[in-house]
Design an enzyme around this catalytic site. Structure first.
Site, PDB file in Angstrom:
ATOM      1  N   ASP A 142    -127.481  35.091  44.531  1.00  0.00           N
ATOM      2  CA  ASP A 142    -128.220  33.826  44.615  1.00  0.00           C
ATOM      3  C   ASP A 142    -128.688  33.413  46.012  1.00  0.00           C
ATOM      4  O   ASP A 142    -129.300  32.365  46.170  1.00  0.00           O
ATOM      5  CB  ASP A 142    -127.384  32.692  43.997  1.00  0.00           C
ATOM      6  CG  ASP A 142    -126.052  32.496  44.718  1.00  0.00           C
ATOM      7  OD1 ASP A 142    -125.844  33.127  45.770  1.00  0.00           O
ATOM      8  OD2 ASP A 142    -125.227  31.705  44.227  1.00  0.00           O
ATOM      9  N   GLY A 143    -128.367  34.216  47.005  1.00  0.00           N
ATOM     10  CA  GLY A 143    -128.830  33.890  48.361  1.00  0.00           C
ATOM     11  C   GLY A 143    -128.061  32.766  49.020  1.00  0.00           C
ATOM     12  O   GLY A 143    -128.463  32.262  50.078  1.00  0.00           O
ATOM     13  N   ASP A 166    -119.867  39.241  60.411  1.00  0.00           N
ATOM     14  CA  ASP A 166    -119.719  39.029  58.969  1.00  0.00           C
ATOM     15  C   ASP A 166    -118.278  38.733  58.563  1.00  0.00           C
ATOM     16  O   ASP A 166    -117.575  39.577  58.007  1.00  0.00           O
ATOM     17  CB  ASP A 166    -120.279  40.231  58.183  1.00  0.00           C
ATOM     18  CG  ASP A 166    -121.803  40.215  58.167  1.00  0.00           C
ATOM     19  OD1 ASP A 166    -122.397  39.439  58.932  1.00  0.00           O
ATOM     20  OD2 ASP A 166    -122.399  40.971  57.390  1.00  0.00           O
ATOM     21  N   GLY A 203    -129.352  39.383  52.478  1.00  0.00           N
ATOM     22  CA  GLY A 203    -129.622  38.859  51.139  1.00  0.00           C
ATOM     23  C   GLY A 203    -129.497  37.351  51.070  1.00  0.00           C
ATOM     24  O   GLY A 203    -129.873  36.734  50.079  1.00  0.00           O
ATOM     25  N   ARG A 204    -128.913  36.779  52.133  1.00  0.00           N
ATOM     26  CA  ARG A 204    -128.752  35.309  52.115  1.00  0.00           C
ATOM     27  C   ARG A 204    -128.842  34.727  53.518  1.00  0.00           C
ATOM     28  O   ARG A 204    -128.313  33.665  53.792  1.00  0.00           O
ATOM     29  CB  ARG A 204    -127.441  34.928  51.468  1.00  0.00           C
ATOM     30  CG  ARG A 204    -126.228  35.665  52.031  1.00  0.00           C
ATOM     31  CD  ARG A 204    -124.969  35.115  51.441  1.00  0.00           C
ATOM     32  NE  ARG A 204    -123.835  35.967  51.717  1.00  0.00           N
ATOM     33  CZ  ARG A 204    -122.597  35.617  51.458  1.00  0.00           C
ATOM     34  NH1 ARG A 204    -122.336  34.441  50.956  1.00  0.00           N
ATOM     35  NH2 ARG A 204    -121.606  36.436  51.715  1.00  0.00           N
ATOM     36  N   ARG A 231    -125.585  30.814  62.597  1.00  0.00           N
ATOM     37  CA  ARG A 231    -124.870  31.797  63.413  1.00  0.00           C
ATOM     38  C   ARG A 231    -125.781  32.261  64.552  1.00  0.00           C
ATOM     39  O   ARG A 231    -127.008  32.186  64.447  1.00  0.00           O
ATOM     40  CB  ARG A 231    -124.499  33.032  62.585  1.00  0.00           C
ATOM     41  CG  ARG A 231    -123.966  32.765  61.210  1.00  0.00           C
ATOM     42  CD  ARG A 231    -123.310  33.998  60.625  1.00  0.00           C
ATOM     43  NE  ARG A 231    -124.230  35.052  60.196  1.00  0.00           N
ATOM     44  CZ  ARG A 231    -123.851  36.173  59.589  1.00  0.00           C
ATOM     45  NH1 ARG A 231    -122.567  36.415  59.371  1.00  0.00           N
ATOM     46  NH2 ARG A 231    -124.726  37.083  59.211  1.00  0.00           N
ATOM     47  N   ASP A 266    -122.286  48.408  56.869  1.00  0.00           N
ATOM     48  CA  ASP A 266    -123.260  47.318  57.056  1.00  0.00           C
ATOM     49  C   ASP A 266    -122.621  46.115  57.744  1.00  0.00           C
ATOM     50  O   ASP A 266    -123.331  45.191  58.144  1.00  0.00           O
ATOM     51  CB  ASP A 266    -123.885  46.895  55.723  1.00  0.00           C
ATOM     52  CG  ASP A 266    -122.848  46.582  54.662  1.00  0.00           C
ATOM     53  OD1 ASP A 266    -122.092  47.494  54.286  1.00  0.00           O
ATOM     54  OD2 ASP A 266    -122.767  45.418  54.230  1.00  0.00           O
ATOM     55  N   ASN A 267    -121.297  46.129  57.877  1.00  0.00           N
ATOM     56  CA  ASN A 267    -120.618  45.040  58.596  1.00  0.00           C
ATOM     57  C   ASN A 267    -120.107  45.507  59.953  1.00  0.00           C
ATOM     58  O   ASN A 267    -119.250  44.850  60.549  1.00  0.00           O
ATOM     59  CB  ASN A 267    -119.459  44.498  57.753  1.00  0.00           C
ATOM     60  CG  ASN A 267    -119.951  43.735  56.527  1.00  0.00           C
ATOM     61  OD1 ASN A 267    -121.069  43.216  56.531  1.00  0.00           O
ATOM     62  ND2 ASN A 267    -119.144  43.684  55.502  1.00  0.00           N
ATOM     63  N   ARG A 280    -126.846  46.632  62.617  1.00  0.00           N
ATOM     64  CA  ARG A 280    -125.607  47.204  62.085  1.00  0.00           C
ATOM     65  C   ARG A 280    -125.678  48.728  62.055  1.00  0.00           C
ATOM     66  O   ARG A 280    -126.784  49.285  62.096  1.00  0.00           O
ATOM     67  CB  ARG A 280    -125.412  46.689  60.643  1.00  0.00           C
ATOM     68  CG  ARG A 280    -125.286  45.175  60.584  1.00  0.00           C
ATOM     69  CD  ARG A 280    -126.165  44.576  59.493  1.00  0.00           C
ATOM     70  NE  ARG A 280    -126.286  43.117  59.674  1.00  0.00           N
ATOM     71  CZ  ARG A 280    -125.389  42.234  59.277  1.00  0.00           C
ATOM     72  NH1 ARG A 280    -124.326  42.645  58.622  1.00  0.00           N
ATOM     73  NH2 ARG A 280    -125.550  40.955  59.513  1.00  0.00           N
TER      74      ARG A 280
HETATM   75  P1  AMP Z   1    -121.127  41.117  52.616  1.00  0.00           P
HETATM   76  O1  AMP Z   1    -120.055  41.644  51.719  1.00  0.00           O
HETATM   77  O2  AMP Z   1    -121.083  39.629  52.804  1.00  0.00           O
HETATM   78  O3  AMP Z   1    -121.226  41.853  53.887  1.00  0.00           O
HETATM   79  O4  AMP Z   1    -122.499  41.342  51.837  1.00  0.00           O
HETATM   80  C1  AMP Z   1    -122.964  42.620  51.446  1.00  0.00           C
HETATM   81  C2  AMP Z   1    -124.414  42.523  51.057  1.00  0.00           C
HETATM   82  O5  AMP Z   1    -124.570  41.629  49.973  1.00  0.00           O
HETATM   83  C3  AMP Z   1    -125.329  42.004  52.162  1.00  0.00           C
HETATM   84  O6  AMP Z   1    -126.548  42.681  52.028  1.00  0.00           O
HETATM   85  C4  AMP Z   1    -125.465  40.543  51.831  1.00  0.00           C
HETATM   86  O7  AMP Z   1    -126.643  39.982  52.332  1.00  0.00           O
HETATM   87  C5  AMP Z   1    -125.459  40.570  50.320  1.00  0.00           C
HETATM   88  N1  AMP Z   1    -124.953  39.321  49.736  1.00  0.00           N
HETATM   89  C6  AMP Z   1    -123.680  38.860  49.716  1.00  0.00           C
HETATM   90  N2  AMP Z   1    -123.605  37.684  49.073  1.00  0.00           N
HETATM   91  C7  AMP Z   1    -124.850  37.369  48.672  1.00  0.00           C
HETATM   92  C8  AMP Z   1    -125.436  36.289  47.963  1.00  0.00           C
HETATM   93  N3  AMP Z   1    -124.720  35.268  47.513  1.00  0.00           N
HETATM   94  N4  AMP Z   1    -126.770  36.330  47.755  1.00  0.00           N
HETATM   95  C9  AMP Z   1    -127.521  37.346  48.185  1.00  0.00           C
HETATM   96  N5  AMP Z   1    -127.031  38.412  48.849  1.00  0.00           N
HETATM   97  C10 AMP Z   1    -125.719  38.426  49.087  1.00  0.00           C
HETATM   98 MG    MG Z   2    -122.260  41.726  55.524  1.00  0.00          MG
END
Ligand code: AMP
Ligand code: MG
Length: 479
Positions: free
Chosen positions: A119-120, A256, A91-92, A170, A246-247, A177
């Site tokens: 917000d990506g 992550d 997502g980002r 990175r 997913d992590n 995953r």
């Molecule tokens: P994470 O908890 O960082 O592993 O993120 C879980 C999911 O949320 C993943 O699909 C990330 O890409 C998405 N995600 C986390 N933060 C953001 C952000 N600020 N904008 C877009 N996607 C996000």
């Molecule tokens: Mg993640």
């Protein structure tokens, strides 16, 4: 090699287009370089002087594309805190392409098809944390993604506070995953599931490519790599904080870095993620959570592999594969070369002792690495030294069965039990400085991260006990 000669490939794009979305990153305002890791640059044959090339900042910011660069975001799903989310994905993050088997990815580079309502972006604090900790884990001998560089910007983000946005470049040998498999399993797209398994086997388990039983062996090796990864985390005192499927890396890497922490005082139930009220991802739970995640992977692979065979392997994970990996890690930390039946008891008793003693995890093992029968150096580290008497009696008896000299044992233990780890309070200090435009502490912590086993007299203050007011810092996923 310079940026002009860097040439990227994108093997993932050979998969069906349902696996990814081709998308451009969105640049940050007024980007500037915060740190460049020359050691990581070498992995992709980039000259150290690249950091002086203005195009390097543009590379991270998405405004310069090297040859062959076709940015894309990967699609995946995942169980988050035990609930299934059917579509997550990068997502980002934007994948730029592959060099020497390293897949380059910018994190925080803007919205993608998978951003949902977010917000990506990635805030400066979490980006600094990922940049430094992945380096520390590598030098501690723990499989992990790496980070080449970090840029800051003037783009503002709304988090708990207003933060500036950053981007980390990175790199990983794999970004697939457990959740990538779950995505296609739950959509019942079994052909794509098979394509993904073949892709991952070729990329991360190439010795299995021609094997007639390759899918089952692949699952077995994922399970084994996961067991030894988690055992390594437990040994070093690393708490991941968000072990959602997913992590979980299909290649057995730490990926992550979110609200992670290294243990201060040893505490089995320590929870570093402030949103994890139930303590699902507590330090002591990590081996069980990994098992649960592996059962979800097994389910996702069930169209390709006989489930009863995977169930048997999962049973072995609990009975022998994980316990043996953990005993190996701990025996090494204790300087034991032999593996004897009583070691399990010695380790269990140590865990109880550490828990009762209120003692810094890292300092204890470092002090034990010089243990010669004189107990004061250990007692004085503990708030409650009493439990150590009994345990050290057990340890003395056990050491008598070893044939290695005390001196050799000490040398080996000093290479196993680090003096320097990155604790959250140190990272916090580096973040506070960085917000004021001072990146000195980031460079210092990067150096420390790269020399965890050395004696560094000028950095002695980073090897002490965590100041009381800074112990057990917790963070949220959005920190
Ligand atoms: P994470 O908890 O960082 O592993 O993120 C879980 C999911 O949320 C993943 O699909 C990330 O890409 C998405 N995600 C986390 N933060 C953001 C952000 N600020 N904008 C877009 N996607 C996000
Ligand atoms: Mg993640």
């Amino acid at each position: 090699m310079t940026l002009n000669t860097l040439s990227l490939k994108s093997p993932y794009l050979n998969l069906d287009d349902e696996f990814y979305d081709i998308c451009e990153s969105t640049p940050l305002d007024a980007p500037y370089l915060i740190s460049f890791n020359a050691q990581v640059a070498k992995l992709i044959e980039l000259d150290t002087s690249t950091q002086e090339d203005p195009k390097f900042i543009e590379l991270l910011n998405g405004t310069y594309k090297p040859q062959g660069c076709k940015p894309f975001a990967m699609c995946y799903a995942g169980h988050q805190f035990s609930h299934y989310a059917s579509r997550l994905g990068d997502g980002r993050a934007h994948n730029l392409g592959t060099m020497n088997g390293w897949h380059l990815q910018t994190k925080g580079s803007g919205e993608t098809l998978y951003s949902r309502t977010a917000d990506g972006r990635a805030a400066l604090p979490s980006s600094i944390r990922e940049y430094l900790m992945s380096e520390a884990m590598h030098h501690l001998g723990i499989p992990t993604t790496r980070a080449l560089a970090i840029i800051g910007s003037k783009t503002k983000l709304l988090r708990n506070n207003i933060e500036y946005a950053a981007i980390v470049m990175r790199m990983s040998p794999s970004w697939v995953r457990f959740g990538t498999f779950e995505y296609f399993y739950y959509l019942k797209e079994h052909d794509k599931l098979k394509d993904l398994a073949d892709y991952v086997i070729a990329e991360s388990y190439p010795h299995l490519t021609q094997d007639e039983d390759k899918y089952f062996k692949f699952f077995t090796e994922v399970l084994e790599r996961t067991a030894s990864l988690i055992a390594a985390w437990q040994g070093i005192g690393f708490c991941h904080g968000v072990m959602n499927t997913d992590n979980m890396s299909i290649a057995g890497l730490t990926i992550d870095y979110g609200p992670y922490a290294m243990l201060d005082d040893f505490k089995f139930g320590f929870v570093c993620n402030s949103t994890d009220k139930a303590g699902r991802y507590a330090y002591g739970e990590q081996p069980n959570v990994a098992y649960w995640n592996l059962t979800k992977l097994a389910q996702a692979l069930s169209p390709l592999i006989d489930s009863s065979r995977m169930d048997k392997k999962l049973e072995e994970y609990g009975k022998s594969i994980y316990p043996n990996a953990y005993i190996d890690v701990m025996c090494k930390k204790l300087g034991l070369e032999l593996r004897l039946p009583e070691d399990q008891q010695l380790i269990t008793s140590l865990i109880g002792t550490l828990q009762d003693a209120y003692i810094d995890h890292t300092q204890f093992f470092r002090a034990l690495s010089r243990y010669d029968g004189e107990r004061m150096s250990i007692f004085e580290l503990a708030m409650n030294p009493v439990p150590f008497d009994t345990w050290l009696n057990m340890y003395d008896t056990r050491l008598e069965k070893e044939s290695r000299s005390q001196e050799d044992r000490h040398v080996a233990m000093l290479q196993t039990n680090p003096k320097y780890i990155l604790k959250n309070y140190m990272l916090d200090q580096a973040i506070v400085q960085a917000k004021c435009g001072n990146f000195t502490l980031i460079e210092t912590l990067l150096y420390i991260a790269q020399h965890p086993y050395d004696e560094l007299p000028e950095y002695e203050k980073f090897a002490g006990e965590t100041p009381e007011e800074h112990k057990n810092i917790t963070l949220s996923c959005s920190s």
